[in-house]
Design a protein around this motif. Structure first.
Motif, short mmCIF file in Angstrom:
data_model
loop_
_atom_site.label_atom_id
_atom_site.label_comp_id
_atom_site.label_asym_id
_atom_site.label_seq_id
_atom_site.Cartn_x
_atom_site.Cartn_y
_atom_site.Cartn_z
N LYS A 31 45.00 48.11 -27.01
CA LYS A 31 46.21 47.36 -26.64
C LYS A 31 45.94 45.87 -26.68
O LYS A 31 44.81 45.43 -26.55
CB LYS A 31 46.65 47.72 -25.21
N THR A 32 47.03 45.13 -26.81
CA THR A 32 47.00 43.69 -26.62
C THR A 32 47.03 43.47 -25.11
O THR A 32 47.63 44.26 -24.38
CB THR A 32 48.22 43.04 -27.28
N LEU A 63 55.83 46.15 -27.19
CA LEU A 63 54.99 45.38 -28.11
C LEU A 63 53.52 45.81 -28.03
O LEU A 63 52.65 45.20 -28.65
CB LEU A 63 55.13 43.89 -27.82
N GLY A 64 53.25 46.86 -27.25
CA GLY A 64 51.90 47.40 -27.15
C GLY A 64 50.96 46.59 -26.28
O GLY A 64 49.75 46.61 -26.47
N ASN A 122 44.51 39.63 -28.42
CA ASN A 122 44.87 40.69 -29.37
C ASN A 122 43.93 41.88 -29.22
O ASN A 122 42.95 41.83 -28.48
CB ASN A 122 44.95 40.16 -30.81
N LYS A 123 44.24 42.96 -29.94
CA LYS A 123 43.46 44.20 -29.82
C LYS A 123 41.98 43.99 -30.14
O LYS A 123 41.12 44.68 -29.62
CB LYS A 123 44.01 45.27 -30.76
N LEU A 147 53.40 37.26 -28.29
CA LEU A 147 53.30 38.66 -28.69
C LEU A 147 54.26 38.97 -29.84
O LEU A 147 53.90 39.67 -30.79
CB LEU A 147 53.60 39.58 -27.52
N LYS A 148 55.48 38.45 -29.75
CA LYS A 148 56.47 38.69 -30.80
C LYS A 148 56.00 38.05 -32.11
O LYS A 148 56.13 38.66 -33.18
CB LYS A 148 57.83 38.14 -30.39
N GLU A 150 52.90 37.50 -33.02
CA GLU A 150 51.77 38.30 -33.49
C GLU A 150 52.24 39.58 -34.15
O GLU A 150 51.70 40.00 -35.17
CB GLU A 150 50.83 38.62 -32.30
N SER A 151 53.26 40.22 -33.59
CA SER A 151 53.73 41.49 -34.14
C SER A 151 54.50 41.30 -35.45
O SER A 151 54.63 42.22 -36.23
CB SER A 151 54.58 42.24 -33.13
N ASN A 152 54.98 40.08 -35.70
CA ASN A 152 55.71 39.79 -36.94
C ASN A 152 54.81 39.38 -38.08
O ASN A 152 55.26 39.21 -39.20
CB ASN A 152 56.76 38.70 -36.71
#
Length: 153
Positions: A31-32, A63-64, A122-123, A147-148, A150-152
């Motif tokens: 997980k993040t 978002l994990g 981050n993970k 987080l958003k 990073e996920s994009n």
């Protein structure tokens, strides 16, 4: 000078509000992490900050990300604080301020106030956000935005 974006999160273990030991290495790779250091349970700014993370917790989970609050309060104080405000995330008791020192979180206002800093990790264990502000209300927003982003990518 504290930890910076790109640094590796320090390895640490602390007791949570239930008395269980939280090991950061158990979460890395899965997980993040959103790790926020705050001054004290049951103070106005800290209540506002914790409740903002609580109210947006579902977005973090989607978002994990795992949200973790850290202060020097005891496990018992954290348990009462988490129960009173229905906090769905882990609070860690850094009573000896060892983890605060590992992260190099600085006190504010000439050492009169314990530091308020948020890290997004981050993970892979790399820090992707460091946010330091006495303004408690901005920490959740900054973490969610990072987080958003990073996920994009």
């Amino acid at each position: 000078m504290g930890l910076k974006v790109g640094d590796t999160v320090p390895d640490f273990s602390l007791p949570d509000q239930e008395g269980k030991t939280f090991h950061v290495k158990d979460v890395l790779g899965k997980k993040t992490l959103v790790i926020y250091f705050y001054p004290k349970d049951n103070t106005p700014g800290c209540i506002a900050e914790a409740c903002s993370f609580r109210d947006s917790y579902e977005q973090f989970a989607q978002l994990g990300a795992e949200v973790i609050g850290i202060s020097s309060d005891s496990e018992k104080m954290h348990r009462k604080f988490a129960s009173k405000y229905r906090l769905p995330f882990v609070l860690l008791a850094d009573t000896q301020k060892k983890v605060k020192r590992l992260f190099k979180v600085e006190d504010n206002f000439f050492g009169m106030l314990p530091g308020r800093e948020t890290y997004v990790v981050n993970k892979e264990g790399k820090i992707i956000l460091v946010f330091n502000s006495v303004n408690a209300s901005r920490h959740m927003q900054k973490a969610l935005k990072a987080l958003k982003a990073e996920s994009n990518e």
